[in-house]
Design an enzyme around this catalytic site. Structure first.
Site, short mmCIF file in Angstrom:
data_model
loop_
_atom_site.label_atom_id
_atom_site.label_comp_id
_atom_site.label_asym_id
_atom_site.label_seq_id
_atom_site.Cartn_x
_atom_site.Cartn_y
_atom_site.Cartn_z
N THR A 194 0.75 -1.38 -0.44
CA THR A 194 0.43 -0.29 -0.02
C THR A 194 0.63 1.19 -0.18
OG1 THR A 194 -1.47 1.32 0.66
CG2 THR A 194 -0.33 0.13 2.72
N ASP A 248 -0.53 3.40 1.71
CA ASP A 248 -0.12 4.65 2.69
C ASP A 248 0.84 4.13 3.95
OD1 ASP A 248 -2.08 5.72 1.72
OD2 ASP A 248 -3.65 4.54 2.58
N ARG A 306 2.97 33.06 -3.09
CA ARG A 306 1.87 32.48 -2.73
C ARG A 306 1.83 31.19 -1.45
NH1 ARG A 306 -0.48 31.54 -8.77
NH2 ARG A 306 -1.71 33.06 -8.42
N HIS A 345 -4.84 10.42 -7.22
CA HIS A 345 -4.06 8.69 -8.36
C HIS A 345 -2.69 9.23 -8.52
CE1 HIS A 345 -8.33 7.68 -6.45
NE2 HIS A 345 -7.80 7.00 -6.11
N GLN A 374 -0.23 9.53 -6.99
CA GLN A 374 1.20 8.94 -6.13
C GLN A 374 0.65 7.51 -6.39
OE1 GLN A 374 -0.45 12.06 -2.07
NE2 GLN A 374 -1.35 11.60 -3.52
N ARG A 375 -0.71 7.03 -6.78
CA ARG A 375 -0.61 4.96 -7.59
C ARG A 375 0.26 4.71 -8.57
NH1 ARG A 375 -5.86 4.26 -3.75
NH2 ARG A 375 -6.91 3.25 -6.69
#
Ligand code: F6P
Length: 344
Positions: free
Chosen positions: A126, A128, A163, A273, A275-276
């Site tokens: 995962t 995560d 910013r 997504h 990131q995946r």
């Protein structure tokens, strides 16, 4: 042996490398017959599968996603789901099943093993990095690299416009991606699910930077981060078909609040997504390959109900039961003693 493989839960970079490793060692060293089930447990229940061999895995090492497909959900969600899984084991004469998944798939694997003595070995994956029992899941390193690359790019545009950029990364229960990418990307603040945030404190950090002439800032927020009770309006929760809260969008609330409270122009970026997706880093290719090799070795010593884990650099096996029903929080020492040194 006749060995099945499935990939479950959200996809992540390195799944194909792990499948390839199981197949390579299974076929060439152990003389196994390898079967890949499509779409996680759905493919096991419905007997949708493909024969896997060394030549069918050619070219898969650097490919993101999973060649087998993946789904969320569990056979326990369906009236006859578990019976269908048991029937597949029997009729296909499966000697073992390698379950490559995150907390959800590994919990199902554990339950099936405990209740029906199914010969299952788990592999933790995962982005995560929130599986208890292993120092790292594969997919995490790639996600951190993608988020870090994005933050590097955001620095130059943030500096050009003076910013604040609020960057939202994945991390439903754990702030691993946020903490690692925030450290690597030089974040002014990192907001994680483990530690409810105080928007006033974040604004104070941004103001203190301004006072030092630093007008551009990066705030990294994990999608599961929550404000301290009573400090900001929480968004209404929306659930997906599996009862998981659909996350995404906390960065917008935070960027608006920062702009309102400080007057500093703010923008938000939701990496989602991205990131995946795509090719795994070299680190994740090596880690998923090591996990795959260890998983087929575990099958051949009949380490049923175990998963392969990384501990102190070594791959060993540990009971699936140790991970069930928990998520692994971020290392709070890393957060407070390292990441926080650079806040403000
Ligand atoms: O696989 C884990 C994860 O990427 C979480 O970080 C995220 O909350 C979730 O999956 C998103 O799920 P889905 O792909 O179903 O939208």
């Amino acid at each position: 042996m006749r060995v099945g493989i499935l990939t479950g839960g959200g996809d992540c970079p390195g799944l194909n490398a792990a499948i390839r490793a199981v197949v390579r060692k299974g076929e060439l060293v152990y003389g196994d017959e390898l079967i890949g089930f499509h779409d996680a447990w759905d493919g096991v229940r419905e007997r949708r599968f493909t024969e896997l061999n060394v030549s069918s895995l050619r070219g898969m090492l650097p490919k993101g996603g999973t060649m087998l497909g993946t789904r969320r959900g569990s056979p326990y969600d369906r009236a006859d789901g578990v019976q269908e899984v048991l029937a597949t084991f029997k009729e296909m004469q499966l000697d073992a099943l390698v379950v490559i998944g995150g907390n959800g798939s590994l919990s199902v694997a554990c339950k099936l093993h405990a209740e029906h003595a199914l010969p299952i070995v788990g592999v933790p994956k995962t982005i995560d990095n929130d599986v208890v029992g292993t120092d790292m899941t594969f997919g995490f390193n790639t996600a951190v690299q993608i988020a870090t690359d994005a933050i590097d790019r955001l620095h130059t545009t943030a500096e050009s416009h003076d910013r604040v950029m609020v960057v939202e990364v994945m991390g439903r229960h754990s702030g691993w991606i946020a903490t690692y990418a925030g450290i690597a990307g030089g974040a002014t603040a990192i907001l994680i699910p483990e530690q409810p945030f105080d928007i006033e404190a974040v604004c104070a950090q941004l103001r203190s930077r301004h006072e030092r002439g630093r007008y551009a800032s990066i705030v990294v927020v994990a999608e599961g981060a929550e404000p301290l009770e009573g400090t900001m309006n929480r968004r209404d929760k929306v659930y997906d078909e599996f009862g998981h809260v659909r996350l995404g969008g906390v960065a917008e609330t935070i960027a608006n609040a920062i702009e309102q409270l400080t007057g500093f122009e703010s923008r938000m970026v939701l990496l989602g997504h991205i990131q995946r997706g795509g090719t795994p880093t070299a680190f994740d290719r090596v880690l998923s390959t090591r996990y795959g090799v260890a998983a087929i070795d575990a099958v051949h010593v009949e380490a049923w109900g175990q998963m392969v884990v990384l501990r102190g650099g070594e791959i060993i096996t540990a009971p699936l039961a140790d991970t069930v029903g928990q998520t692994r929080p971020v290392d709070m020492h890393l957060y407070h003693e390292v990441a926080a040194v650079f806040f403000g």
